[in-house]
Motif scaffolding. Structure first.
Motif, PDB file in Angstrom:
ATOM      1  N   ALA A 267       0.851  -1.169  -0.081  1.00  0.00           N
ATOM      2  CA  ALA A 267       0.060  -0.237  -0.077  1.00  0.00           C
ATOM      3  C   ALA A 267       0.825   1.265  -0.129  1.00  0.00           C
ATOM      4  N   MET A 268       0.774   2.115  -0.777  1.00  0.00           N
ATOM      5  CA  MET A 268       1.546   3.446  -1.110  1.00  0.00           C
ATOM      6  C   MET A 268       0.388   4.560  -0.788  1.00  0.00           C
ATOM      7  N   SER A 269       0.740   5.082   0.564  1.00  0.00           N
ATOM      8  CA  SER A 269       0.070   6.059   0.974  1.00  0.00           C
ATOM      9  C   SER A 269       0.309   7.315   0.480  1.00  0.00           C
ATOM     10  N   ALA A 270      -0.709   8.209   0.442  1.00  0.00           N
ATOM     11  CA  ALA A 270      -0.314   9.625   0.265  1.00  0.00           C
ATOM     12  C   ALA A 270       0.427  10.531   1.159  1.00  0.00           C
ATOM     13  N   PRO A 271       1.321  11.335   1.085  1.00  0.00           N
ATOM     14  CA  PRO A 271       1.845  12.211   2.046  1.00  0.00           C
ATOM     15  C   PRO A 271       0.730  12.734   2.866  1.00  0.00           C
ATOM     16  N   ALA A 272       1.314  12.941   4.290  1.00  0.00           N
ATOM     17  CA  ALA A 272       0.464  13.698   5.139  1.00  0.00           C
ATOM     18  C   ALA A 272       0.248  15.117   4.941  1.00  0.00           C
ATOM     19  N   GLY A 273      -0.868  15.588   5.499  1.00  0.00           N
ATOM     20  CA  GLY A 273      -1.194  16.980   5.260  1.00  0.00           C
ATOM     21  C   GLY A 273      -1.646  17.401   3.912  1.00  0.00           C
ATOM     22  N   LEU A 274      -1.958  16.548   2.945  1.00  0.00           N
ATOM     23  CA  LEU A 274      -2.679  16.617   1.564  1.00  0.00           C
ATOM     24  C   LEU A 274      -4.245  16.219   2.158  1.00  0.00           C
ATOM     25  N   VAL A 684      -6.629  -4.652  12.115  1.00  0.00           N
ATOM     26  CA  VAL A 684      -6.829  -4.069  10.910  1.00  0.00           C
ATOM     27  C   VAL A 684      -6.975  -2.506  10.973  1.00  0.00           C
ATOM     28  N   ASP A 685      -6.340  -1.903   9.998  1.00  0.00           N
ATOM     29  CA  ASP A 685      -6.316  -0.261   9.946  1.00  0.00           C
ATOM     30  C   ASP A 685      -7.676   0.396   9.793  1.00  0.00           C
ATOM     31  N   GLU A 686      -7.984   1.138  10.705  1.00  0.00           N
ATOM     32  CA  GLU A 686      -9.378   1.703  10.543  1.00  0.00           C
ATOM     33  C   GLU A 686      -9.508   2.452   9.246  1.00  0.00           C
ATOM     34  N   ALA A 687      -8.628   2.922   8.421  1.00  0.00           N
ATOM     35  CA  ALA A 687      -8.770   3.503   7.178  1.00  0.00           C
ATOM     36  C   ALA A 687      -9.316   2.319   6.107  1.00  0.00           C
ATOM     37  N   MET A 688      -8.788   1.082   6.426  1.00  0.00           N
ATOM     38  CA  MET A 688      -9.297   0.167   5.546  1.00  0.00           C
ATOM     39  C   MET A 688     -10.613  -0.344   5.804  1.00  0.00           C
ATOM     40  N   LEU A 689     -11.080  -0.195   7.303  1.00  0.00           N
ATOM     41  CA  LEU A 689     -12.341  -0.358   7.367  1.00  0.00           C
ATOM     42  C   LEU A 689     -13.266   0.497   6.653  1.00  0.00           C
ATOM     43  N   ALA A 690     -12.970   1.649   6.428  1.00  0.00           N
ATOM     44  CA  ALA A 690     -13.717   2.869   6.087  1.00  0.00           C
ATOM     45  C   ALA A 690     -13.855   2.578   4.530  1.00  0.00           C
ATOM     46  N   ARG A 740     -14.770  -6.599   9.186  1.00  0.00           N
ATOM     47  CA  ARG A 740     -13.359  -6.518   9.626  1.00  0.00           C
ATOM     48  C   ARG A 740     -12.436  -7.515   8.744  1.00  0.00           C
ATOM     49  N   ARG A 741     -12.941  -8.615   8.469  1.00  0.00           N
ATOM     50  CA  ARG A 741     -12.135  -9.750   7.642  1.00  0.00           C
ATOM     51  C   ARG A 741     -12.022  -9.185   6.122  1.00  0.00           C
ATOM     52  N   LEU A 742     -12.945  -8.502   5.622  1.00  0.00           N
ATOM     53  CA  LEU A 742     -12.973  -7.957   4.487  1.00  0.00           C
ATOM     54  C   LEU A 742     -12.016  -6.939   4.313  1.00  0.00           C
ATOM     55  N   ALA A 743     -11.890  -6.069   5.359  1.00  0.00           N
ATOM     56  CA  ALA A 743     -11.004  -4.931   5.440  1.00  0.00           C
ATOM     57  C   ALA A 743      -9.444  -5.492   5.333  1.00  0.00           C
ATOM     58  N   ALA A 744      -9.387  -6.569   6.126  1.00  0.00           N
ATOM     59  CA  ALA A 744      -8.028  -7.193   6.314  1.00  0.00           C
ATOM     60  C   ALA A 744      -7.761  -7.788   4.753  1.00  0.00           C
ATOM     61  N   TYR A 745      -8.537  -8.397   4.347  1.00  0.00           N
ATOM     62  CA  TYR A 745      -8.194  -8.915   2.772  1.00  0.00           C
ATOM     63  C   TYR A 745      -8.150  -7.813   1.884  1.00  0.00           C
TER      64      TYR A 745
END
Length: 780
Positions: A267-274, A684-690, A740-745
């Motif tokens: 996963a390549m995250s966008a820089p913070a502050g954007l 699992v990351d909360e952002a992935m849950l979203a 949560r398993r869906l977010a983990a996948y």
């Protein structure tokens, strides 16, 4: 291209680079802090013994080498100033890799730097692109591929110094996400510093379109574009045309969309502050916005006269030509209908469609009265050329997509925001229909309700050519309603949806009953053993009975009364008559308890153990000296339990236990063909849950489950989005996945969308690449 010695403003560009590098070197302290904080947090997390040891090794290596790496990185960035453009000789610039063989380390460094630079290029493109163009104006040449101003050059030098100073590439993978965020913030801040310097010095971007068109007759040998040296060519590709930055982004994001050059789940995250968050859907939208920005800049060149706010009415000649094209297109596509295309005829149909689209645009451009109209016609034509050559769309559906070219062109001519708004109804409709048909082969979709709905939508749009985006919004809404029914229309899928709905309903009721029982017993003196039994076991009995038979069914009411009787039986009995009443009612109470336990699958020895614990508790309460529960309080509890559903709030459903082994037993329904992927409790990351909660229905995915891969379509989610159903394309089996398993996948790359960015964005990127290769086509 060499820089002429007489370039009058080259010193200003050199000063800009010096400030840029000075700012980068100052920011190394913040990079170091971000990495050290991340590694400190990482070693504090629990995991397997091997994982914890690897984390500690990475932490120790960084602690030992961080100062040496920071010094070397500062020297490397400063040293890059020596290769900044000056008055150079006229000798052609060699390719980055020359003709020499490269070692594995060099290639690995470039690949790793490529991965690091991708999100930085996407995020900083809006600031970097005009800065790059102003620098090129000052120096009268394109930025070299190794220029320190380029994000990929900064990343490559960082990676090289990392490896050269005793740190491992695996460690860099570990810290990639926080490093990208910190480096993204640093680059963005320094680009703004350079932009401010240019503003103060009055450097204005020259946007003359004609000056950027390089004709073959004027091009010398050195103007030929350098061939990419590898599939990660954006590391060494210099922009050299009107839409060159779009081409660079096309190459970069193309790798990201396909997964090329990165491990599954990376996963390549966008820089913070954007402005957008770090989820994949946000990154995809950010890339899409970058493409749209390139398109807006392209169309906003002075020579085109394109107005992003208000489009002038189309000329009468063009309006008449559009009307004529509508009739001609109708006749052409009617002729195609007689072909009844199947797989062998697919390529032939596609060739005809592309030829028809090209012919349409050529004829319309002849009737256009302005450069703006010609440019719009060309861009729309190139977009549809890309859509019509998308092999993942069945040829039957591509016929219907082709018929949208003229209606979309009408909208684009009348509504400029088509070229700036990702959420324009025309774009959303095409993307939505494309995402839903990409999983079907030609024979599977032929004659289906989905193909019929696409055909109906196109015909409605054709019937109302003057209504613009309103008709696209209308049919988009209708298509969403259609999908909600179509995706679960198959008998097998509908049956499994019914099972899943009942599973969630049962678990929701169990939570609600537990909450209400706790409230009812809050002020009643009841032994802990009885409380635990009612909260953890009997609430399940009440919930399952309510789902299977109804909340007011005789059996459910019977179980509710049993809860009250148990509470009363377990309370102190100070007088003889009450003790006699307990003795008389006990066999019936135990029988009802056994019946309820059997309902939820607790039988045999497990049931006997549960009943023994209850009878022991009742025996102890029989002789207890505690205060008795007033009869009025017991009766009030019984009445509330009988109509409990009238008082219950809508409970929030959390992690609920789910097993494929007991679904059939619990609900008395056949669940054959249903694969249950239940929660395991893994973090699992909360952002992935979203992200998991934002997945649109109908989209196709590649699912990797237990070592086997399946092509699946997202067909249903429960009301509270705790359960999600995916249907396989081949064997008709379904996968029921908890949230949560869906977010983990999604987080692990085990569930990957087949079309990450959408048809119209990809088509726009393809159009920009073609225009970059041949800018004259826009106005010819």
């Amino acid at each position: 291209m060499p820089t002429p010695p007489s370039a009058p403003h080259a010193p200003l560009a050199r000063m800009a680079r010096q400030r840029f590098v000075q700012g980068l070197c100052t920011g190394i302290v913040q990079l170091d802090k971000a990495l050290l904080d991340f590694l400190n947090q990482l070693i504090a997390q629990t995991g397997t013994a091997r994982e914890m040891q690897e984390r500690r090794d990475s932490w120790q290596r960084y602690r030992d080498q961080r100062q040496a790496w920071a010094r070397a990185l500062a020297l490397a960035w400063q040293g890059a100033l020596a290769s900044a453009p000056t008055a150079r000789s006229s000798a052609p610039v060699p390719l980055d890799l020359g003709l020499s063989l490269l070692g594995d380390d060099v290639v690995e460094n470039k690949i790793l730097a490529s991965r690091m630079a991708l999100p930085l290029m996407d995020a900083a493109g809006a600031v970097f692109d005009p800065l790059r163009q102003r620098t090129q104006q000052l120096e009268q040449q394109d930025l070299p591929s190794s220029d320190i101003l380029r994000p990929e050059t900064c990343c490559l030098l960082l990676v090289e110094q990392w490896v050269d100073n005793g740190l491992q590439r695996g460690d860099l993978h570990t810290v990639m996400e926080p490093l990208q965020r910190a480096l993204g913030e640093l680059l963005l801040a320094q680009y703004q510093v350079v932009a401010q310097l240019y503003d103060e010095q009055g450097v204005v971007l020259n946007t003359d379109f004609r000056s950027r068109v390089r004709r073959a007759a004027d091009a010398g040998p050195s103007s030929a574009p350098a061939a990419p040296h590898s599939r990660h060519s954006h590391l060494g590709s210099g922009p050299g045309g009107l839409a060159s930055q779009a081409l660079v982004q096309a190459q970069s994001t193309g790798h990201a969309a396909s997964g090329m050059g990165r491990p599954a789940g990376y996963a390549m995250s966008a820089p913070a502050g954007l402005p957008l968050g770090p989820t994949p859907v946000a990154r995809a939208r950010m890339r899409a916005q970058g493409v749209m920005a390139q398109l807006r800049r392209l169309l906003s060149q002075p020579v085109t006269g394109f107005d992003l706010v208000q489009a002038p009415p189309a000329t009468q000649a063009l309006t008449q030509a559009l009307a004529a094209q509508r009739l001609q297109a109708s006749a052409f596509y009617s002729g195609l209908d007689t072909l009844q295309p199947v797989l062998p005829q697919g390529p032939q149909v596609v060739v005809q469609l592309v030829g028809q689209a090209r012919e349409q645009s050529s004829e319309l451009k002849k009737k256009a009265a302005s450069a703006s109209e010609k440019a719009i016609i060309e861009v729309v034509a190139l977009m549809f050329q890309s859509i019509l050559t998308e092999d993942r769309i069945p040829s039957q559906v591509r016929v219907w997509f082709a018929r949208l070219q003229v209606p979309v062109l009408r909208v684009a001519l009348a509504e400029p925001d088509f070229f700036s708004n990702l959420d324009h109804p025309a774009r959303r409709l095409i993307d939505r229909m494309g995402a839903c048909v990409m999983g079907f082969d030609a024979t599977a979709i032929d004659g289906t309700a989905l193909e019929a709905e696409v055909r109906r939508i196109v015909q409605v749009i054709e019937q109302y050519p003057e209504t613009g985006q309103r008709v696209f919004q209308l049919v988009y809404d209708e298509f969403e309603k259609f999908l909600a029914k179509f995706l679960t229309a198959r008998q097998s899928t509908a049956r499994l949806v019914s099972v899943a709905q009942q599973v969630e309903q049962r678990e929701t009721l169990a939570i609600q009953y537990t909450i209400e029982l706790r409230s009812l017993l809050k002020d009643i003196p009841v032994r802990d053993e009885i409380r635990d039994f009612l909260f953890k076991t009997w609430a399940e009995v009440l919930a399952l009975s309510a789902v299977r038979d109804g909340a007011q069914h005789a059996d459910t009411l019977h179980y509710k009364r049993t809860a009250t009787d148990l509470v009363w039986a377990a309370s102190a009995k100070p007088n003889r008559s009450e003790r006699a009443q307990v003795i008389q009612s006990l066999p019936g109470l135990l029988a009802r308890l056994r019946q309820g336990l059997a309902l939820i699958g607790t039988e045999g020895e497990a049931q006997d153990a549960q009943i023994k614990q209850l009878t022991d508790t009742l025996a102890e309460a029989f002789v207890a000296k505690t205060a008795a529960i007033p009869a009025a309080q017991i009766e009030a509890m019984a009445k509330r339990l009988a109509n409990l559903e009238d008082f219950m709030d809508d409970a929030t459903l959390g992690d609920m236990p789910l097993s494929g082994d007991n679904i059939e037993m619990m609900l008395g329904m056949d669940a054959t063909g249903l694969v249950v992927i239940a929660d395991t409790g893994a973090p699992v990351d909360e952002a992935m849950l979203a992200w998991a909660q934002q997945l649109p229905l109908g989209v196709w995915y590649q699912l990797d489950h237990n070592g086997s891969t399946a092509q699946v379509q997202y067909v249903w989610h429960s009301a509270r989005q705790q359960l999600h159903l995916f249907a396989a394309a081949v064997d008709g089996s379904c996968y029921l996945i908890q949230l949560r398993r869906l977010a983990a996948y999604l987080q692990a790359g085990l569930l990957v969308p087949q079309d990450e960015e959408g048809l119209t964005v990809r088509a726009t990127r393809d159009a920009l690449a073609k225009i970059d290769a041949n800018p004259e086509r826009l106005l010819s």
